[in-house]
Motif scaffolding. Structure first.
Motif, mmCIF file in Angstrom:
data_model
loop_
_atom_site.group_PDB
_atom_site.id
_atom_site.type_symbol
_atom_site.label_atom_id
_atom_site.label_comp_id
_atom_site.label_asym_id
_atom_site.label_seq_id
_atom_site.Cartn_x
_atom_site.Cartn_y
_atom_site.Cartn_z
ATOM 1 N N GLU A 49 0.822 -1.203 0.000
ATOM 2 C CA GLU A 49 0.000 0.000 0.000
ATOM 3 C C GLU A 49 0.865 1.267 0.000
ATOM 4 O OE1 GLU A 49 -3.979 1.900 2.032
ATOM 5 O OE2 GLU A 49 -3.212 0.007 2.787
ATOM 6 N N VAL A 50 1.948 1.270 0.763
ATOM 7 C CA VAL A 50 2.837 2.436 0.775
ATOM 8 C C VAL A 50 3.516 2.598 -0.586
ATOM 9 C CG1 VAL A 50 4.948 3.392 1.796
ATOM 10 C CG2 VAL A 50 3.130 2.510 3.273
ATOM 11 N N HIS A 51 3.865 1.480 -1.222
ATOM 12 C CA HIS A 51 4.438 1.532 -2.571
ATOM 13 C C HIS A 51 3.455 2.223 -3.521
ATOM 14 C CE1 HIS A 51 6.482 -0.937 -6.028
ATOM 15 N NE2 HIS A 51 6.266 0.315 -6.373
ATOM 16 N N THR A 52 2.191 1.841 -3.446
ATOM 17 C CA THR A 52 1.166 2.458 -4.295
ATOM 18 C C THR A 52 1.047 3.954 -4.011
ATOM 19 O OG1 THR A 52 -0.059 0.380 -4.449
ATOM 20 C CG2 THR A 52 -1.284 2.405 -4.911
ATOM 21 N N LEU A 53 0.987 4.321 -2.739
ATOM 22 C CA LEU A 53 0.900 5.743 -2.375
ATOM 23 C C LEU A 53 2.134 6.508 -2.865
ATOM 24 C CD1 LEU A 53 -0.421 5.369 1.273
ATOM 25 C CD2 LEU A 53 -1.682 6.336 -0.670
ATOM 26 N N ASN A 54 3.302 5.919 -2.698
ATOM 27 C CA ASN A 54 4.547 6.568 -3.102
ATOM 28 C C ASN A 54 4.577 6.780 -4.619
ATOM 29 O OD1 ASN A 54 6.986 7.728 -2.289
ATOM 30 N ND2 ASN A 54 8.111 5.806 -2.349
ATOM 31 N N ARG A 55 4.095 5.789 -5.366
ATOM 32 C CA ARG A 55 4.066 5.902 -6.830
ATOM 33 C C ARG A 55 3.048 6.958 -7.265
ATOM 34 N NH1 ARG A 55 3.253 0.790 -8.086
ATOM 35 N NH2 ARG A 55 1.002 1.040 -8.044
ATOM 36 N N GLU A 56 1.858 6.919 -6.658
ATOM 37 C CA GLU A 56 0.792 7.839 -7.078
ATOM 38 C C GLU A 56 1.053 9.286 -6.693
ATOM 39 O OE1 GLU A 56 -3.014 6.444 -5.706
ATOM 40 O OE2 GLU A 56 -2.810 4.551 -6.795
ATOM 41 N N TRP A 57 1.610 9.506 -5.497
ATOM 42 C CA TRP A 57 1.725 10.867 -4.979
ATOM 43 C C TRP A 57 3.123 11.461 -5.072
ATOM 44 C CZ3 TRP A 57 -2.526 13.533 -4.221
ATOM 45 C CH2 TRP A 57 -3.717 12.829 -4.049
ATOM 46 N N ASP A 59 5.663 9.959 -7.335
ATOM 47 C CA ASP A 59 6.321 9.458 -8.552
ATOM 48 C C ASP A 59 7.570 8.638 -8.244
ATOM 49 O OD1 ASP A 59 4.478 10.515 -10.395
ATOM 50 O OD2 ASP A 59 5.438 12.486 -10.257
ATOM 51 N N ARG A 60 7.538 7.903 -7.139
ATOM 52 C CA ARG A 60 8.638 7.007 -6.762
ATOM 53 C C ARG A 60 8.073 5.593 -6.703
ATOM 54 N NH1 ARG A 60 11.595 10.852 -2.346
ATOM 55 N NH2 ARG A 60 12.203 12.419 -3.873
ATOM 56 N N ASP A 61 8.559 4.752 -7.570
ATOM 57 C CA ASP A 61 7.997 3.420 -7.750
ATOM 58 C C ASP A 61 8.667 2.396 -6.839
ATOM 59 O OD1 ASP A 61 6.309 1.504 -8.756
ATOM 60 O OD2 ASP A 61 7.438 1.200 -10.612
ATOM 61 N N LYS A 62 8.517 2.612 -5.525
ATOM 62 C CA LYS A 62 9.076 1.690 -4.534
ATOM 63 C C LYS A 62 8.420 1.976 -3.186
ATOM 64 C CE LYS A 62 12.856 4.789 -3.327
ATOM 65 N NZ LYS A 62 14.267 4.945 -3.116
ATOM 66 N N PRO A 63 8.467 0.989 -2.301
ATOM 67 C CA PRO A 63 7.977 1.272 -0.947
ATOM 68 C C PRO A 63 9.015 2.091 -0.190
ATOM 69 C CG PRO A 63 8.800 -0.969 -1.054
ATOM 70 C CD PRO A 63 8.901 -0.393 -2.456
ATOM 71 N N THR A 64 8.602 2.670 0.891
ATOM 72 C CA THR A 64 9.499 3.399 1.786
ATOM 73 C C THR A 64 8.974 3.171 3.200
ATOM 74 O OG1 THR A 64 10.586 5.528 2.194
ATOM 75 C CG2 THR A 64 8.248 5.601 1.604
ATOM 76 N N GLU A 97 6.516 -4.076 6.438
ATOM 77 C CA GLU A 97 7.666 -4.909 6.089
ATOM 78 C C GLU A 97 8.962 -4.106 6.099
ATOM 79 O OE1 GLU A 97 4.009 -6.627 3.968
ATOM 80 O OE2 GLU A 97 4.826 -4.636 4.378
ATOM 81 N N THR A 98 8.936 -2.894 5.550
ATOM 82 C CA THR A 98 10.136 -2.058 5.544
ATOM 83 C C THR A 98 10.510 -1.652 6.965
ATOM 84 O OG1 THR A 98 9.726 -1.247 3.308
ATOM 85 C CG2 THR A 98 11.128 0.111 4.703
ATOM 86 N N CYS A 99 9.524 -1.262 7.758
ATOM 87 C CA CYS A 99 9.801 -0.874 9.150
ATOM 88 C C CYS A 99 10.371 -2.046 9.940
ATOM 89 C CB CYS A 99 8.544 -0.343 9.818
ATOM 90 S SG CYS A 99 7.971 1.238 9.180
#
Length: 161
Positions: A49-57, A59-64, A97-99
């Motif tokens: 879900e964070v990956h999706t948010l990061n890509r949509e808002w 423009d970074r195509d990865k989780p954080t 998962e990242t945390c």
């Protein structure tokens, strides 16, 4: 400041309480966060879900690990009177998962790492940043260290010195 939580895809834990305590500590080091009108939301969710948010808002195509979405400009936040209707400060999303991976790498608990990231995210919502200059990063890190110390947590940047 009131903090609303939405917990998805995280292990059982006192995440709502943790978010509230992190908010209280952040407000002690950044007085603008102490305005009683402020509301923030913290979403505890998955990397997907964070990956999706990061890509949509962004423009970074990865989780954080954490994303912050401020709703108030810093100047408006600083001039916001304490009386009046609720005001949305913004939203924060944490990727489990990242945390969890980062916490394991640092040999700290997931709760301690999540606490740091919530403080970090709240400072972003209050208009602090760390990307434009070393001075800016050092100032924001100092606030994080101070807030975490109020909670009895170690300096998360101690390994850098």
């Amino acid at each position: 400041m009131q903090i609303e939580t939405d917990i998805r895809n995280w292990p059982d834990g006192a995440w709502e309480e943790l978010a509230g305590r992190a908010g209280d500590a952040a407000a002690q080091v950044e007085p603008a966060l102490g305005n009683p009108r402020l509301e923030a939301s913290v979403l505890f969710t998955s990397d997907t879900e964070v990956h999706t948010l990061n890509r949509e808002w962004r423009d970074r195509d990865k989780p954080t690990n954490v994303l912050s979405f401020p709703m108030i400009e810093r100047g408006d936040l600083l001039s916001l009177p304490p009386d009046g209707p609720p005001e949305l400060l913004g939203d924060i999303a944490l990727a489990h998962e990242t945390c969890a991976r980062e916490a394991a790498e640092k040999a700290i608990s997931l709760a301690d790492h999540a606490t740091h990231l919530i403080v970090h995210g709240l400072l972003h919502l209050a208009g602090h940043d760390h990307v434009d200059s070393d001075d800016q990063a050092e100032a924001m890190e100092a606030l994080e260290i101070k807030a975490l110390a109020l909670m009895g947590l170690a300096d998360p940047y101690g390994d850098r010195n």
